[in-house]
Design an enzyme around this catalytic site. Structure first.
Site, short mmCIF file in Angstrom:
data_model
loop_
_atom_site.label_atom_id
_atom_site.label_comp_id
_atom_site.label_asym_id
_atom_site.label_seq_id
_atom_site.Cartn_x
_atom_site.Cartn_y
_atom_site.Cartn_z
N GLY A 30 1.77 -1.39 0.35
CA GLY A 30 1.74 -0.04 0.73
C GLY A 30 3.07 0.73 0.60
CD GLN A 55 7.94 2.74 2.77
OE1 GLN A 55 6.73 2.87 2.50
NE2 GLN A 55 8.50 1.52 2.76
CB CYS A 70 8.64 -2.56 5.86
SG CYS A 70 8.94 -0.59 5.35
CG LEU A 71 7.92 -2.35 -0.19
CD1 LEU A 71 7.30 -1.31 -1.37
CD2 LEU A 71 8.74 -3.35 -1.13
CG HIS A 76 3.25 -1.25 7.75
ND1 HIS A 76 4.15 -2.14 7.97
CD2 HIS A 76 4.10 -0.10 6.84
CE1 HIS A 76 5.41 -2.05 7.58
NE2 HIS A 76 5.33 -0.76 6.55
CD GLU A 77 2.66 1.67 4.21
OE1 GLU A 77 3.58 2.48 3.98
OE2 GLU A 77 2.91 0.51 3.90
CG HIS A 89 6.35 4.16 6.94
ND1 HIS A 89 7.86 3.87 7.34
CD2 HIS A 89 5.78 2.96 6.18
CE1 HIS A 89 8.13 2.58 6.82
NE2 HIS A 89 6.95 1.90 6.18
NI NI Z 1 7.03 -0.10 5.61
#
Ligand code: NI
Length: 154
Positions: A46, A51, A88-89, A130-131, A134
């Site tokens: 995701g 991000q 997480c990226l 999770h997303e 953000h």
């Molecule tokens: Ni993330």
């Protein structure tokens, strides 16, 4: 299409609340296409707009059956629990167990502004939560219950 730079947890943008998308134009489509390319290259599950530097309520998911584009997403309902390893990226050095709902009902718009609803389970529910966090300036690192070594697969 162009790759976008994924910001990491030192960047203050990741702690801000994103604003709703109001204009569904070519610029939005371009951003979504760039996010898809960026997520695919990073081999992530995701990716949320903040991000890549945009304070917009938008994220995409790749749960293995094509990209799901979620503009102005709302989690309508959650149920159950799952304790899962998450990463997480934007936090490449942080991996750990978190507790997430096992199922969720999500309402969102696509890139054209059309509304849709989907039910997500397991990885899908984990990823959507999770997303969605953000978009409210929240990182999963604050939810880690037990750390694991970096790079462990979800
Ligand atoms: Ni993330």
């Amino acid at each position: 299409m162009a790759l976008r730079k994924i910001v990491t947890k030192e960047d203050p943008i990741l702690y801000k609340v994103c604003k709703p998308v109001e204009v569904f134009d070519d610029k939005l489509a371009q951003l979504i296409d760039d996010m898809i390319q960026t997520l695919t290259k990073a081999q992530g599950v995701g990716l949320a707009a903040p991000q890549v530097g945009f304070l917009k309520r938008l994220f995409i998911m790749d749960l293995g059956e094509g990209i799901i584009e979620c503009v102005n997403p709302q989690i309508l309902k959650t149920s159950g629990k799952q304790r899962v390893v998450e990463g997480c990226l934007s936090c490449p050095d942080d991996w750990g167990y978190v507790t997430r709902p096992n199922k969720c009902r999500l309402r969102a718009q696509n890139r054209y502004g059309e509304f849709f609803e989907i039910t997500l389970k397991e990885l899908g529910a984990q990823c959507a939560c999770h997303e969605n966090d953000h978009l409210d300036g929240k990182l999963f690192v604050d939810k880690i219950e037990e750390r694991v070594k970096p790079g462990k697969d979800e």
